[in-house]
Design an enzyme around this catalytic site. Structure first.
Site, PDB file in Angstrom:
ATOM      1  N   ASP A 117       0.847  -1.193   0.000  1.00 39.31           N
ATOM      2  CA  ASP A 117       0.000   0.000   0.000  1.00 39.31           C
ATOM      3  C   ASP A 117       0.882   1.242   0.000  1.00 39.31           C
ATOM      4  OD1 ASP A 117      -2.592   1.052  -0.085  1.00 39.31           O
ATOM      5  OD2 ASP A 117      -2.498   1.587   2.028  1.00 39.31           O
ATOM      6  N   HIS A 124      -3.686  14.289   0.707  1.00 38.20           N
ATOM      7  CA  HIS A 124      -3.823  13.449   1.905  1.00 38.20           C
ATOM      8  C   HIS A 124      -2.594  13.576   2.801  1.00 38.20           C
ATOM      9  CE1 HIS A 124      -4.722  10.052   4.477  1.00 38.20           C
ATOM     10  NE2 HIS A 124      -3.604   9.447   4.113  1.00 38.20           N
ATOM     11  N   GLU A 191     -10.082   4.135   4.160  1.00 39.50           N
ATOM     12  CA  GLU A 191      -9.280   4.894   3.212  1.00 39.50           C
ATOM     13  C   GLU A 191      -9.740   4.530   1.809  1.00 39.50           C
ATOM     14  OE1 GLU A 191      -5.151   5.729   5.654  1.00 39.50           O
ATOM     15  OE2 GLU A 191      -5.124   4.226   4.054  1.00 39.50           O
ATOM     16  N   GLU A 193      -9.277   4.081  -1.836  1.00 38.26           N
ATOM     17  CA  GLU A 193      -8.095   3.875  -2.661  1.00 38.26           C
ATOM     18  C   GLU A 193      -8.452   3.157  -3.961  1.00 38.26           C
ATOM     19  OE1 GLU A 193      -4.648   2.286  -0.790  1.00 38.26           O
ATOM     20  OE2 GLU A 193      -5.195   3.001   1.219  1.00 38.26           O
ATOM     21  N   ASP A 225      -8.879   0.515   2.413  1.00 39.87           N
ATOM     22  CA  ASP A 225      -7.859   0.103   3.383  1.00 39.87           C
ATOM     23  C   ASP A 225      -8.343   0.499   4.775  1.00 39.87           C
ATOM     24  OD1 ASP A 225      -5.460  -0.821   4.421  1.00 39.87           O
ATOM     25  OD2 ASP A 225      -4.468   1.112   4.184  1.00 39.87           O
ATOM     26  N   ARG A 229      -7.064   3.756  13.686  1.00 36.62           N
ATOM     27  CA  ARG A 229      -6.163   4.897  13.888  1.00 36.62           C
ATOM     28  C   ARG A 229      -5.539   4.917  15.278  1.00 36.62           C
ATOM     29  NH1 ARG A 229      -5.010   6.187   8.781  1.00 36.62           N
ATOM     30  NH2 ARG A 229      -6.832   6.875   7.606  1.00 36.62           N
ATOM     31  N   GLN A 232      -2.844   2.257  15.272  1.00 31.35           N
ATOM     32  CA  GLN A 232      -1.783   2.727  14.381  1.00 31.35           C
ATOM     33  C   GLN A 232      -0.936   3.802  15.051  1.00 31.35           C
ATOM     34  OE1 GLN A 232      -3.318   4.505  10.802  1.00 31.35           O
ATOM     35  NE2 GLN A 232      -1.301   4.819   9.887  1.00 31.35           N
ATOM     36  N   LYS A 245      -3.387  -1.801  10.387  1.00 30.98           N
ATOM     37  CA  LYS A 245      -3.743  -1.878   8.972  1.00 30.98           C
ATOM     38  C   LYS A 245      -3.971  -3.305   8.484  1.00 30.98           C
ATOM     39  CE  LYS A 245      -3.006   2.463   7.401  1.00 30.98           C
ATOM     40  NZ  LYS A 245      -3.898   3.205   6.495  1.00 30.98           N
ATOM     41  N   THR A 249      -8.621  -5.498   4.328  1.00 33.30           N
ATOM     42  CA  THR A 249      -8.548  -4.622   3.159  1.00 33.30           C
ATOM     43  C   THR A 249      -9.607  -5.122   2.182  1.00 33.30           C
ATOM     44  OG1 THR A 249      -6.169  -4.280   3.442  1.00 33.30           O
ATOM     45  CG2 THR A 249      -7.107  -3.740   1.287  1.00 33.30           C
ATOM     46  N   GLU A 352      -9.322  12.683   7.937  1.00 39.01           N
ATOM     47  CA  GLU A 352      -9.278  14.019   7.349  1.00 39.01           C
ATOM     48  C   GLU A 352     -10.630  14.714   7.405  1.00 39.01           C
ATOM     49  OE1 GLU A 352      -6.828  13.877   3.457  1.00 39.01           O
ATOM     50  OE2 GLU A 352      -7.495  11.823   3.873  1.00 39.01           O
TER      51      GLU A 352
END
Length: 408
Positions: A117, A124, A191, A193, A225, A229, A232, A245, A249, A352
């Site tokens: 990834d 971002h 996420e 993607e 993904d 948080r 992480q 992570k 996925t 975000e």
């Protein structure tokens, strides 16, 4: 409506023809399928009925044999499929081999070899930098404009769209906590993607140059993904993403071949730093793709990220991934990284969109900073196609469910 009679302008018309793997109604057998409108063609059965030399590649329970066959085979099979679903002389033979999309079970379309990834959106990366390093002179890390940053993920937890996602557990520690605690993530994120699917492998020790991208990459799909948080944040120093992570996925059940996206090719954003030769694409064909992504939570659209803004292209990512001599395997999957545009409504993650939980999203069913159990996230997208028609990408959806094991 009969499968051949796809309405004009349907995003899954004969100009698209994405590949997937399905089981017919009442059967557990897996078959390679091609989507046309709201039907699925049994590609292996059609190839056999029409005497195709590629019948053996299509009569498999996964796309991997077709992926491994290489670019010439990909083009030949696509031309044949286009003829089978458009030429009236084939209709009597092919029409009985279609199944209504709603009647079949869809599976992970290929066996995932390795998963990587990336982190290729400048918007971002700058948003993340402003959130976590507000006092830094530059929101980007010093290496960001010189190479595509990425990490190796866990291929065994790549899930097909529609698979529930169990809320992950792990260690987390808030800045004010004296010690870490263990439990389910309370800051579960997504996420938005795009994933690129490798077909033809490469030799160990031989990097893949920019110009060979289309010889190795078969197609693309949407990818979510999922990210814990809080897990992480505690674990990623100094080595980067790990348990935050690796739990899930999600990818689409449909892989769109690159040949279906010729009209969507665009130049990437202007480069602001000189690139080393192996990444310099100034003399290469346009490496960006104009994909219009939509992110919905519980059916409510929260963001529309534009893929055309991605700073690093898929070809550059492939070149960087192999420049040290790492080999490609059939079924390798690599993600673009979160797709975010310059506007607030174009951010591809809740991190975000809520500015790390500071600004809650107002949804019809209540406020959200991060995902709650029962939330359903759906990614969808389209790209410009020939004659102004849209090319649809298969959606990715996943529902968050709570952990029920004792460790939670």
């Amino acid at each position: 409506m009969p499968p051949f009679d796809v309405p004009e302008g349907d995003p899954f018309g004969p100009h698209n023809l994405p590949y997937g793997v399905f089981s017919p109604p009442g059967s557990s057998e897996r078959r390679v399928g091609v989507r046309l409108g709201d039907h699925v063609l049994d590609a292996g059965a059609a190839a056999h009925a029409l005497g195709s030399p590629y019948a053996s590649l299509l009569a498999r329970p996964t796309l991997n044999p077709l992926l491994a066959a290489g670019r010439t085979a990909w083009s030949d099979v696509r031309r044949a499929l286009t003829a089978w679903v458009t030429v009236p002389a084939h209709r009597e033979t092919v029409e009985p081999l279609f199944h209504p999309l709603a009647s079949v079970a869809l599976h992970l379309p290929f066996e995932v070899a390795d998963y990587v990834d990336f982190y290729a959106s400048e918007n971002h990366a700058r948003n993340v930098g402003r959130i976590f390093r507000p006092d830094a002179p530059d929101s980007l890390t010093p290496n960001w404009k010189h190479l595509p940053i990425g990490y190796h993920g866990r291929s065994g937890t790549v899930l097909v769209s529609g698979t529930d996602v169990v809320r992950p557990s792990g260690q987390r520690k808030a800045p004010t906590d004296p010690v870490p605690v263990f439990g389910p993530s309370v800051r579960l994120d997504i996420e938005a993607e795009v994933g690129f699917v490798v077909g033809a492998p490469s030799e160990l020790g031989r990097p893949v140059p920019l110009g060979d991208f289309r010889d190795h990459v078969f197609g693309l799909c949407l990818l979510n993904d999922w990210s814990a948080r809080d897990v992480q944040a505690w674990e990623y120093v100094p080595l980067g993403p790990f348990l935050g992570k690796s739990f899930a996925t999600s990818v689409s059940a449909w892989v769109t071949p690159l040949d279906a996206l010729e009209e969507a090719r665009v130049a990437p954003p202007e480069r602001t730093h000189a690139l080393l030769p192996y990444l310099d694409d100034a003399d290469e064909e346009p490496g960006g793709y104009d994909l219009r992504i939509s992110v919905a939570v519980n059916g409510h659209v929260v963001s529309e990220p534009p893929f055309s803004t991605m700073y690093w292209t898929a070809a550059q990512q492939l070149a960087h991934m192999t420049v040290n001599g790492a080999s490609l395997r059939t079924g390798d999957l690599y993600g673009s990284g979160t797709v975010s545009g310059p506007a607030e409504g174009q951010r591809g993650s809740l991190l975000e969109l809520t500015w790390n939980g500071r600004d809650a999203l107002e949804l019809p069913d209540g406020k959200r900073t991060f995902l709650e159990d029962g939330d359903v996230v759906t990614l969808s997208a389209w790209a410009p196609g020939p004659g102004g028609v849209r090319v649809g990408l298969g959606e990715v959806t996943g529902r968050v469910i709570p952990r029920t094991d004792p460790a939670s």
